[in-house]
Design an enzyme around this catalytic site. Structure first.
Site, PDB file in Angstrom:
ATOM      1  N   HIS A 198      68.354 119.256 -11.924  1.00 46.65           N
ATOM      2  CA  HIS A 198      68.875 119.161 -10.550  1.00 46.65           C
ATOM      3  C   HIS A 198      67.910 118.558  -9.657  1.00 46.65           C
ATOM      4  CE1 HIS A 198      69.785 120.406  -6.289  1.00 46.65           C
ATOM      5  NE2 HIS A 198      70.870 120.634  -6.842  1.00 46.65           N
ATOM      6  N   GLU A 221      74.409 113.532  -8.147  1.00 46.97           N
ATOM      7  CA  GLU A 221      74.000 114.010  -6.946  1.00 46.97           C
ATOM      8  C   GLU A 221      72.858 113.262  -5.982  1.00 46.97           C
ATOM      9  OE1 GLU A 221      75.215 118.334  -6.941  1.00 46.97           O
ATOM     10  OE2 GLU A 221      73.222 118.159  -7.811  1.00 46.97           O
ATOM     11  N   SER A 254      76.541 117.440  -0.186  1.00 48.62           N
ATOM     12  CA  SER A 254      76.956 117.701   1.020  1.00 48.62           C
ATOM     13  C   SER A 254      78.713 117.779   0.848  1.00 48.62           C
ATOM     14  CB  SER A 254      76.588 116.625   2.034  1.00 48.62           C
ATOM     15  OG  SER A 254      75.333 117.360   2.507  1.00 48.62           O
TER      16      SER A 254
HETATM   17  P1  13P Z   1      74.946 120.861  -0.973  1.00 49.67           P
HETATM   18  O1  13P Z   1      76.646 121.005  -1.396  1.00 49.67           O
HETATM   19  O2  13P Z   1      74.599 122.134  -0.165  1.00 49.67           O
HETATM   20  O3  13P Z   1      74.512 119.581  -0.271  1.00 49.67           O
HETATM   21  O4  13P Z   1      74.356 121.120  -2.487  1.00 49.67           O
HETATM   22  C1  13P Z   1      74.795 120.238  -3.420  1.00 49.67           C
HETATM   23  C2  13P Z   1      74.000 120.684  -4.715  1.00 49.67           C
HETATM   24  O5  13P Z   1      72.843 120.626  -4.847  1.00 49.67           O
HETATM   25  C3  13P Z   1      74.758 121.198  -5.846  1.00 49.67           C
HETATM   26  O6  13P Z   1      74.013 121.230  -6.979  1.00 49.67           O
END
Ligand code: 13P
Length: 266
Positions: free
Chosen positions: A97, A169, A215
């Site tokens: 992550h 991400e 997000s």
């Molecule tokens: P958010 O949806 O709060 O931006 O976080 C995404 C995330 O890091 C999922 O692993």
């Protein structure tokens, strides 16, 4: 790929009691939704895993860990091994992550060791990749993604590809202050990821689900879900209330069913 892959990582939020009530509520809110068409997963804090394992299983929710050490045991103070996670019913290891890479200094080489450990133990390895804002500005997002994928998945046999999930991400899109990627931008990166997975695994690579995260919210989930190369959603803040999360799931499920039907016909 016909299923919707959708889940949440609760990060360093929710204690044991909060995680338990969240999972119970999410189970209730999604009880009528067939698990044949959806892989629903929750990745809570380590301390809650044992307590919520039976609840998750009964509700058809797969349980993941936010991180994992790569050895079965040994002198690794602070690490949790794959066997320890399997013991409490974890079937998904979230690896790399952005917060682990960029706040805690993990490298592609470490992620690669963790991927191999997860696969060796029969778990799903959920490898997260994503470019920073500076890398995007320098026009090297796809190069970064290709590197993270080719280093992170180095040495993985195509026969194991079915144990892999990828989460795209973008670092600039994640968390408080993040700006969600547009559907078109996300789709272009997903297409680059698909190409890298094809180079790594051939036809088996095409079956690996690639989820978008960063997000995701009730306003942008449908447009993201409609993109051809987006195989699911990985959600933080907008999923931490079970009712809100279930509403997103109900919104995107028919979109995935339509995409699957379109693929069957073409
Ligand atoms: P958010 O949806 O709060 O931006 O976080 C995404 C995330 O890091 C999922 O692993």
């Amino acid at each position: 790929m016909s299923k919707l892959y959708i889940g949440t990582n609760t990060k360093m939020y929710k204690n044991i009691a909060q995680t338990a009530s969240f999972l119970e509520a999410l189970g209730r809110q999604t009880a009528d939704l067939s698990r044949e068409s959806m892989e629903l997963f929750v990745i809570p804090s380590y301390t809650a895993l044992d307590r919520v394992s039976a609840t998750a299983r009964a509700a058809g929710i797969r349980l993941g860990a936010q991180n994992m050490g790569w050895e079965d045991e040994g002198q690794f103070t602070g690490e949790i091994s794959p066997t320890m996670l399997a013991e409490v019913g974890v079937t998904i290891a979230e690896i790399g992550h952005s917060e682990r890479r960029h706040v805690l200094g993990e490298t592609d080489e470490m992620e690669n060791r963790k991927v191999h450990a997860a696969l060796r133990h029969g778990m799903t390895a959920l490898l997260c990749v994503g470019e920073t804002k500076a890398q995007r500005a320098h026009g090297i997002a796809d190069e970064v993604l290709r590197t993270q994928l080719k280093e992170g998945l180095f040495g993985v046999d195509a026969a194991r590809a079915e144990q892999l999930w990828i989460a795209y991400e973008p670092v600039w899109a994640i968390g408080v202050g993040g700006e969600p990627a547009s559907a078109a931008y996300a789709e272009a990166r997903h297409a680059a990821i698909r190409q890298a997975l094809f180079e790594l695994f051939g036809a088996a690579g095409a079956k690996i689900p690639v989820l978008y995260g960063g997000s995701v919210n009730p306003e942008n989930a449908a447009a993201l879900a409609a993109q051809p190369d987006i195989g699911g959603l990985f959600i933080g803040r907008s999923a931490w209330d079970a009712e809100r999360f279930a509403a997103i799931i109900r919104q995107v499920l028919p979109i995935f069913a339509d995409k699957a039907e379109g693929r069957r016909r073409s």
